[in-house]
Write a protein that holds these residues in place. Structure first.
Motif, PDB file in Angstrom:
ATOM      1  N   TYR A  20      -0.089  -5.930  -0.038  1.00  0.00           N
ATOM      2  CA  TYR A  20      -0.161  -7.385   0.014  1.00  0.00           C
ATOM      3  C   TYR A  20       0.253  -7.900   1.393  1.00  0.00           C
ATOM      4  O   TYR A  20      -0.415  -8.747   1.979  1.00  0.00           O
ATOM      5  CB  TYR A  20       0.735  -7.968  -1.080  1.00  0.00           C
ATOM      6  CG  TYR A  20       0.711  -9.472  -1.164  1.00  0.00           C
ATOM      7  CD1 TYR A  20      -0.362 -10.130  -1.740  1.00  0.00           C
ATOM      8  CD2 TYR A  20       1.767 -10.230  -0.671  1.00  0.00           C
ATOM      9  CE1 TYR A  20      -0.387 -11.510  -1.833  1.00  0.00           C
ATOM     10  CE2 TYR A  20       1.742 -11.611  -0.758  1.00  0.00           C
ATOM     11  CZ  TYR A  20       0.674 -12.245  -1.333  1.00  0.00           C
ATOM     12  OH  TYR A  20       0.645 -13.603  -1.410  1.00  0.00           O
ATOM     13  N   LYS A  23      -2.391  -7.021   4.011  1.00  0.00           N
ATOM     14  CA  LYS A  23      -3.564  -7.893   3.951  1.00  0.00           C
ATOM     15  C   LYS A  23      -3.321  -9.169   4.752  1.00  0.00           C
ATOM     16  O   LYS A  23      -4.180  -9.604   5.524  1.00  0.00           O
ATOM     17  CB  LYS A  23      -3.884  -8.228   2.497  1.00  0.00           C
ATOM     18  CG  LYS A  23      -5.119  -9.067   2.323  1.00  0.00           C
ATOM     19  CD  LYS A  23      -5.436  -9.283   0.858  1.00  0.00           C
ATOM     20  CE  LYS A  23      -6.706 -10.099   0.720  1.00  0.00           C
ATOM     21  NZ  LYS A  23      -7.083 -10.313  -0.679  1.00  0.00           N
ATOM     22  N   THR A  54      -7.712  -6.480  -2.398  1.00  0.00           N
ATOM     23  CA  THR A  54      -7.132  -7.161  -3.555  1.00  0.00           C
ATOM     24  C   THR A  54      -7.231  -6.282  -4.800  1.00  0.00           C
ATOM     25  O   THR A  54      -6.303  -6.243  -5.609  1.00  0.00           O
ATOM     26  CB  THR A  54      -7.839  -8.501  -3.801  1.00  0.00           C
ATOM     27  OG1 THR A  54      -7.781  -9.277  -2.602  1.00  0.00           O
ATOM     28  CG2 THR A  54      -7.205  -9.268  -4.925  1.00  0.00           C
ATOM     29  N   ILE A  57      -4.495  -3.728  -4.606  1.00  0.00           N
ATOM     30  CA  ILE A  57      -3.192  -4.371  -4.834  1.00  0.00           C
ATOM     31  C   ILE A  57      -2.972  -4.575  -6.327  1.00  0.00           C
ATOM     32  O   ILE A  57      -1.910  -4.232  -6.866  1.00  0.00           O
ATOM     33  CB  ILE A  57      -3.113  -5.711  -4.073  1.00  0.00           C
ATOM     34  CG1 ILE A  57      -3.068  -5.486  -2.571  1.00  0.00           C
ATOM     35  CG2 ILE A  57      -1.892  -6.506  -4.520  1.00  0.00           C
ATOM     36  CD1 ILE A  57      -3.256  -6.748  -1.754  1.00  0.00           C
TER      37      ILE A  57
END
Length: 93
Positions: A20, A23, A54, A57
């Protein structure tokens, strides 16, 4: 408590947190020198990273929560059990 499963769950949650942060840092680095006072390109750079990151994650977070709950289930189960006050074992003689 199953310490190995709980540790594995914490590991996957840590991986999700790292991904996260990576990113957001990647989007910030991609748009570092093209932002102007009138327009910010961070949202566009964030969208360029795409759904792939995503997905990983969310998968890592789900696996981490699953392993953590499996590891902590005996402790949670012990807390949720209702003790019978009329039980023969609980009476003082």
């Amino acid at each position: 408590m199953k310490k190995g499963m709980a540790a594995l769950g914490c590991f996957f949650i840590a991986i999700a947190a790292f991904l996260y942060a990576a990113k957001h840092i990647t989007a910030a680095l991609m748009s570092a020198y093209i932002n102007t006072p009138d327009v910010t390109y961070y949202e566009g750079a964030y969208d360029l990273i795409g759904f792939g990151m995503t997905f990983w994650i969310m998968l890592s977070l789900f696996a981490g929560l699953l392993f953590l709950l499996i590891g902590l289930w005996p402790s949670i189960k012990g807390l949720l059990q209702v003790k019978n006050p009329n039980s023969r074992l609980n009476k003082n003689v």
